[in-house]
Structures are given as structure tokens and as C-alpha cells.
Design a protein around this motif. Structure first.
Motif, PDB file in Angstrom:
ATOM      1  N   GLY A  82      13.182   7.446  -1.915  1.00 21.59           N
ATOM      2  CA  GLY A  82      12.538   7.149  -0.926  1.00 21.59           C
ATOM      3  C   GLY A  82      10.796   7.065  -2.084  1.00 21.59           C
ATOM      4  O   GLY A  82       9.658   6.664  -1.208  1.00 21.59           O
ATOM      5  N   SER A  83      11.059   7.909  -3.409  1.00 21.12           N
ATOM      6  CA  SER A  83      10.068   8.237  -4.584  1.00 21.12           C
ATOM      7  C   SER A  83       9.523   6.960  -4.708  1.00 21.12           C
ATOM      8  O   SER A  83       8.290   6.938  -5.516  1.00 21.12           O
ATOM      9  CB  SER A  83      10.162   9.478  -5.180  1.00 21.12           C
ATOM     10  OG  SER A  83      11.268   9.361  -5.995  1.00 21.12           O
ATOM     11  N   VAL A  84      10.262   6.139  -5.767  1.00 18.06           N
ATOM     12  CA  VAL A  84       9.736   5.050  -6.093  1.00 18.06           C
ATOM     13  C   VAL A  84       9.068   3.692  -5.557  1.00 18.06           C
ATOM     14  O   VAL A  84       8.979   3.540  -4.143  1.00 18.06           O
ATOM     15  CB  VAL A  84      11.343   4.060  -6.711  1.00 18.06           C
ATOM     16  CG1 VAL A  84      10.313   2.981  -7.803  1.00 18.06           C
ATOM     17  CG2 VAL A  84      11.824   5.040  -7.588  1.00 18.06           C
ATOM     18  N   VAL A  85       7.587   3.964  -5.827  1.00 17.74           N
ATOM     19  CA  VAL A  85       6.621   3.504  -6.053  1.00 17.74           C
ATOM     20  C   VAL A  85       5.655   2.587  -6.937  1.00 17.74           C
ATOM     21  O   VAL A  85       5.188   2.899  -8.195  1.00 17.74           O
ATOM     22  CB  VAL A  85       4.726   4.403  -5.395  1.00 17.74           C
ATOM     23  CG1 VAL A  85       3.842   3.101  -4.463  1.00 17.74           C
ATOM     24  CG2 VAL A  85       5.883   4.999  -3.838  1.00 17.74           C
ATOM     25  N   LYS A  86       5.794   1.045  -6.926  1.00 18.39           N
ATOM     26  CA  LYS A  86       4.850   0.147  -7.722  1.00 18.39           C
ATOM     27  C   LYS A  86       3.643   0.437  -7.490  1.00 18.39           C
ATOM     28  O   LYS A  86       2.992  -0.240  -6.188  1.00 18.39           O
ATOM     29  CB  LYS A  86       5.152  -0.888  -7.798  1.00 18.39           C
ATOM     30  CG  LYS A  86       6.866  -1.199  -8.362  1.00 18.39           C
ATOM     31  CD  LYS A  86       7.212  -1.592  -9.989  1.00 18.39           C
ATOM     32  CE  LYS A  86       8.078  -2.425 -10.197  1.00 18.39           C
ATOM     33  NZ  LYS A  86       8.220  -2.064 -11.569  1.00 18.39           N
ATOM     34  N   GLU A  87       2.461   1.584  -8.225  1.00 17.03           N
ATOM     35  CA  GLU A  87       1.436   0.559  -8.109  1.00 17.03           C
ATOM     36  C   GLU A  87       0.450  -0.719  -8.375  1.00 17.03           C
ATOM     37  O   GLU A  87       1.055  -2.157  -8.018  1.00 17.03           O
ATOM     38  CB  GLU A  87       0.618   1.507  -9.105  1.00 17.03           C
ATOM     39  CG  GLU A  87       0.817   2.775  -9.160  1.00 17.03           C
ATOM     40  CD  GLU A  87      -0.118   3.538  -8.151  1.00 17.03           C
ATOM     41  OE1 GLU A  87      -0.751   3.637  -7.640  1.00 17.03           O
ATOM     42  OE2 GLU A  87       1.572   4.499  -7.822  1.00 17.03           O
ATOM     43  N   ASN A  88      -0.700  -0.822  -7.193  1.00 16.30           N
ATOM     44  CA  ASN A  88      -0.813  -2.190  -7.549  1.00 16.30           C
ATOM     45  C   ASN A  88      -1.782  -3.092  -8.712  1.00 16.30           C
ATOM     46  O   ASN A  88      -1.531  -4.378  -8.249  1.00 16.30           O
ATOM     47  CB  ASN A  88      -2.763  -2.012  -6.383  1.00 16.30           C
ATOM     48  CG  ASN A  88      -2.181  -1.593  -5.164  1.00 16.30           C
ATOM     49  OD1 ASN A  88      -1.144  -1.936  -4.581  1.00 16.30           O
ATOM     50  ND2 ASN A  88      -3.721  -1.144  -4.670  1.00 16.30           N
ATOM     51  N   ASP A  89      -1.534  -2.225  -9.515  1.00 11.70           N
ATOM     52  CA  ASP A  89      -1.563  -3.068 -11.244  1.00 11.70           C
ATOM     53  C   ASP A  89      -0.130  -3.436 -11.107  1.00 11.70           C
ATOM     54  O   ASP A  89      -0.527  -4.689 -12.416  1.00 11.70           O
ATOM     55  CB  ASP A  89      -2.748  -2.560 -11.979  1.00 11.70           C
ATOM     56  CG  ASP A  89      -1.391  -0.806 -12.620  1.00 11.70           C
ATOM     57  OD1 ASP A  89       0.030  -0.756 -12.129  1.00 11.70           O
ATOM     58  OD2 ASP A  89      -1.597  -0.383 -13.243  1.00 11.70           O
ATOM     59  N   GLY A  90       1.040  -3.859 -10.369  1.00 12.70           N
ATOM     60  CA  GLY A  90       2.201  -4.155 -11.151  1.00 12.70           C
ATOM     61  C   GLY A  90       2.596  -3.808 -12.381  1.00 12.70           C
ATOM     62  O   GLY A  90       4.191  -4.139 -12.386  1.00 12.70           O
ATOM     63  N   VAL A  91       2.171  -2.875 -13.129  1.00  7.23           N
ATOM     64  CA  VAL A  91       2.383  -2.228 -14.162  1.00  7.23           C
ATOM     65  C   VAL A  91       2.961  -0.731 -13.628  1.00  7.23           C
ATOM     66  O   VAL A  91       3.956  -0.404 -14.565  1.00  7.23           O
ATOM     67  CB  VAL A  91       1.739  -2.306 -15.462  1.00  7.23           C
ATOM     68  CG1 VAL A  91       1.655  -1.926 -16.469  1.00  7.23           C
ATOM     69  CG2 VAL A  91       1.030  -3.465 -15.477  1.00  7.23           C
ATOM     70  N   THR A  92       2.249  -0.446 -13.406  1.00  9.00           N
ATOM     71  CA  THR A  92       2.599   1.511 -13.010  1.00  9.00           C
ATOM     72  C   THR A  92       3.201   1.436 -11.749  1.00  9.00           C
ATOM     73  O   THR A  92       3.453   0.958 -11.301  1.00  9.00           O
ATOM     74  CB  THR A  92       1.418   1.772 -12.836  1.00  9.00           C
ATOM     75  OG1 THR A  92       0.642   1.639 -13.609  1.00  9.00           O
ATOM     76  CG2 THR A  92       1.319   3.859 -12.978  1.00  9.00           C
ATOM     77  N   THR A  93       4.699   2.566 -12.144  1.00 13.14           N
ATOM     78  CA  THR A  93       5.604   3.241 -11.515  1.00 13.14           C
ATOM     79  C   THR A  93       5.539   4.418 -11.046  1.00 13.14           C
ATOM     80  O   THR A  93       5.234   5.776 -12.236  1.00 13.14           O
ATOM     81  CB  THR A  93       6.319   2.455 -11.620  1.00 13.14           C
ATOM     82  OG1 THR A  93       6.763   1.599 -12.324  1.00 13.14           O
ATOM     83  CG2 THR A  93       7.545   2.678 -10.937  1.00 13.14           C
TER      84      THR A  93
END
Length: 155
Positions: A61-72
Motif C-alpha cells: 500500500g505504499s506505492v504512489v505515483k505523483e501527479n507529474d506522472g514521472v515521480t514515484t
């Protein structure tokens, strides 16, 4: 200048050149060496601004894609401690929660690890040696049985 003195000077010059080459080589290696840490090791002795590798399991449950679509952003755990990681590099195809992972980068003063490289285990029979050793040290390592993951939360 006698022949004996000439040989002595040539020998001293050769030794000085060898010493200089050795010093330059060791300096170059020192800049590129990345030591392995587990999340528990980072809490005990932070590495400062040095390039390090951190290994463990990707927390569920810790993997989150940021709004920029590149940063994880994700969290690595060795079941005792966790480290928050961020990267703008593409993740390996085998990267997923509960899987062994090894990240290389730098730990910021605020405790966030900025990864310049992310490596995931490549099949069900392999885990990076450093990650396996850290899990064994925490008492959470179990040899793999086909069809059963290496790590199960809560065990």
C-alpha cells in the motif's frame, strides 16, 4: 652523474609515479563506492550525503505515483524499520509491493531517500544477497517455497 646515482633517481621517479597512480585510482574508487544499508541500519547510523544502497521489501500500500506522472514514492521495510523513497526513474517491470528491492541514491536530511536507480529481483528464485542478509538478521527471512512469497506481512 654516476651510473649508480642515475639508477637510484630512475627508481625513485618510478616509485613516485606508481604512488601517484595508486592515489588517483583510490580517490576515483572512493567517489563511486556505494555501501549497502538496511532500513534499520539507516536509523542507527545515517550515511550523510554519501551514495548508498538500501535494500528491503516494498511495503504494501505504499506505492504512489505523483501527479507529474514521472515521480514515484514508496516505502522500503525490513519489518523493523522503514525508509520512504522517491524516484523519477522508470521502475523495473518486476517492481511491486511485497517484492525485494534494492535502491541506490542519497538520503536527504529530512529522512527521504532519493533513488537514482531501482533494482527489483528478477525471478522467484533470486533476492539480492544484501536484502536476504538483512531479512535474516531481522528474523523475517524464510526460504522460498514455490507459490508462496518470501515475506508475508505480520509474520
Amino acid at each position: 652523474m654516476t651510473r649508480k646515482k642515475r639508477r637510484l633517481y630512475m627508481l625513485l621517479l618510478a616509485l613516485a609515479g606508481l604512488g601517484t597512480a595508486t592515489a588517483l585510482t583510490l580517490t576515483a574508487f572512493e567517489e563511486n563506492v556505494a555501501f549497502f544499508f538496511s532500513p534499520s541500519d539507516l536509523t542507527v547510523k545515517p550515511p550523510g550525503d554519501k551514495l548508498v544502497r538500501v535494500g528491503g521489501l516494498v511495503a504494501g500500500g505504499s506505492v504512489v505515483k505523483e501527479n507529474d506522472g514521472v515521480t514515484t514514492r514508496f516505502t522500503i521495510t525490513d519489518t523493523a524499520h522503514t525508509v520512504d523513497v522517491t524516484t523519477n526513474r522508470p521502475l523495473p517491470d518486476l517492481f511491486r509491493e511485497g517484492q525485494g528491492v534494492l535502491v541506490e541514491g542519497r538520503l536527504r536530511p529530512d529522512g527521504l531517500f532519493v533513488a537514482s536507480e531501482v533494482l527489483a529481483r528478477h525471478d522467484e528464485n533470486y533476492m539480492p544477497k544484501e536484502v536476504a542478509d538483512a531479512l535474516k538478521a531481522s528474523g523475517q527471512f524464510r526460504p522460498e517455497v514455490p507459490g508462496r512469497p518470501v515475506f508475508e506481512a505480520g509474520r
